[in-house]
Enzyme design. Structure first.
Site, PDB file in Angstrom:
ATOM      1  N   LYS A  35       0.842  -1.201   0.000  1.00  0.00           N
ATOM      2  CA  LYS A  35       0.000   0.000   0.000  1.00  0.00           C
ATOM      3  C   LYS A  35       0.877   1.251   0.000  1.00  0.00           C
ATOM      4  O   LYS A  35       2.088   1.169   0.249  1.00  0.00           O
ATOM      5  CB  LYS A  35      -0.901  -0.019   1.230  1.00  0.00           C
ATOM      6  CG  LYS A  35      -0.119  -0.015   2.527  1.00  0.00           C
ATOM      7  CD  LYS A  35      -0.969  -0.476   3.697  1.00  0.00           C
ATOM      8  CE  LYS A  35      -0.187  -0.329   4.982  1.00  0.00           C
ATOM      9  NZ  LYS A  35      -0.805  -1.058   6.090  1.00  0.00           N
ATOM     10  N   TYR A 260      17.363  30.490   4.617  1.00  0.00           N
ATOM     11  CA  TYR A 260      16.111  31.134   5.028  1.00  0.00           C
ATOM     12  C   TYR A 260      16.106  31.411   6.517  1.00  0.00           C
ATOM     13  O   TYR A 260      16.533  30.566   7.322  1.00  0.00           O
ATOM     14  CB  TYR A 260      14.922  30.232   4.715  1.00  0.00           C
ATOM     15  CG  TYR A 260      14.473  30.292   3.279  1.00  0.00           C
ATOM     16  CD1 TYR A 260      14.019  31.484   2.720  1.00  0.00           C
ATOM     17  CD2 TYR A 260      14.494  29.152   2.489  1.00  0.00           C
ATOM     18  CE1 TYR A 260      13.597  31.534   1.400  1.00  0.00           C
ATOM     19  CE2 TYR A 260      14.064  29.191   1.174  1.00  0.00           C
ATOM     20  CZ  TYR A 260      13.616  30.389   0.631  1.00  0.00           C
ATOM     21  OH  TYR A 260      13.196  30.424  -0.668  1.00  0.00           O
TER      22      TYR A 260
END
Ligand SMILES: *Cc1c(COP(=O)(O)O)cnc(C)c1O
Length: 364
Positions: A35, A260
């Site tokens: 999955k 940043y």
């Protein structure tokens, strides 16, 4: 695609990990959990290797995932673990002969309405204590009484899920196994006896949970379900090697700020490498500052904040030039389990996070 990023998927490691499942659960059939795009490893690459390595069936989370797998024509049963999710799915699932896991009353009604005369193969999910999906044990008589009206429906067995198999010494595992055993004793004759309880933790550490089908997921990808122990430490081989490269270097002088938020200030002369990888690829921004990363085969650390497409590494003590290879996580670099622990999560989540824009490539 020339951006230097790839998630290499090792066929050798996948085959090795299947062999470990066989060795730990020699009497069980293997239903490989693929999955969530094979836990982020790319189901279209992994499933054919798993099939060739001898897994007996596949488990997915939805009809859509089953269809993707079906298109690969691997000729193994495909089980939809929580499905059907809607009445409309029932006929499509039946037409493909997917194995359905019935855990709720309304699913029975959908089957009765849309598939009364259709051949179906089912597992009946019983809640043995996790209280997520499954019929309470005292509801099973009624469920089996209803199922008996439909001769074309074949119940393969009971299914349940372990809540604490990542802590195998926990008594809760025994309690769940006992509830499961009691249900098996009552309803074995109403099924084909193909009961299933174990996930990876059960396969590895709880032999009394193996029964007819084991359902390993995480361990197939070489990752350990046990906190504090990596897959390599328990005899598995990591399947993923997530790689990129240094695309720029620069020298900082004392006092220079980096990235940043200018969250990091260089205390001395230092050398920084910029790696083409960021949170837009699924590299968690919260790993950030100080996270281990491998550059040109040497241990390095991340500096400052992770950006969307780039991150910075400290190359002051590392021999590496522009184009130097980088391993972000997995084989050849920091273990997924180690990074997951650092982030306060589990390896399952980290590998699932790798974004679609990261090309996966099967390597021998
Ligand atoms: C995902 C899943 C598995 C596989 O679990 P792992 O811990 O990855 O081995 C087994 N059974 C069910 C019902 C699942 O949802």
């Amino acid at each position: 695609m020339t951006r230097p990023m790839v998630a290499e998927i090792s066929a050798t490691a996948l085959r090795h990990n299947v062999a470990v499942v066989r060795q730990r659960a020699p009497h069980a059939r293997i239903m490989a959990a693929v999955k969530a795009n094979a836990y982020g490893h790319d189901v279209t690459l992994c499933a054919p290797v798993l099939a060739e390595a001898g897994v007996d069936a596949f488990a997915v989370a939805s009809l859509e995932e089953a269809e993707t797998l079906h298109a690969l024509r691997l000729e193994r049963p495909i089980c939809i673990l929580g499905g059907p999710f809607a009445a409309e799915e029932v006929r499509n699932a039946a037409a493909r002969d997917y194995l359905l896991v019935i855990h709720e009353q309304r699913q029975l009604r959908w089957l009765e309405t849309h598939a009364a005369d259709v051949a179906l193969r089912l597992f009946v999910k019983v809640d043995t204590g996790m209280h997520r999906l499954g019929f309470a044990p005292d509801r099973l008589s009624a469920v089996f009484a209803a199922l008996r009206h439909y001769p074309r429906w074949r119940v393969l067995g009971l299914m349940s899920h372990l809540a604490r198999s990542d802590t195998p010494d926990d008594l809760f595992n025994r309690q769940q196994a006992d509830v499961f055993a009691e249900a098996m004793a009552c309803f074995d004759g109403s099924t084909a006896g193909q009961h299933s309880l174990a996930n990876s933790g059960g396969v590895l550490a709880l032999p009394f949970t193996h029964h007819r089908w084991v359902r390993p997921g995480l361990m197939l990808y070489g990752l350990s379900p046990f906190a504090g122990r990596s897959g390599s430490e328990i005899g598995l081989q990591p399947v993923l090697s997530w790689r990129s490269a240094v695309v720029a270097t620069r020298n900082l002088t004392p006092g220079d700020w980096l990235g940043y938020g200018a969250t990091w200030q260089s205390p001395a002369h230092c050398r920084v490498g910029v790696v083409a990888a960021g949170y837009g690829d699924g590299y968690p921004r919260h790993l950030g500052m100080g996270a281990p990363i491998t550059v040109a085969g040497q241990a390095a650390r991340i500096l400052g904040r992770v950006s969307m497409d780039m991150l910075s590494v400290d190359l002051t003590e590392v021999q590496a030039e522009i184009d130097a290879p980088v391993v972000l996580m997995g084989a050849g670099g920091a273990a997924v389990e180690v990074l997951a622990a650092r982030l306060g999560t589990i390896p399952y989540e980290l590998s699932c996070r790798i974004q679609a824009r990261v090309p996966r490539r099967l390597v021998p």
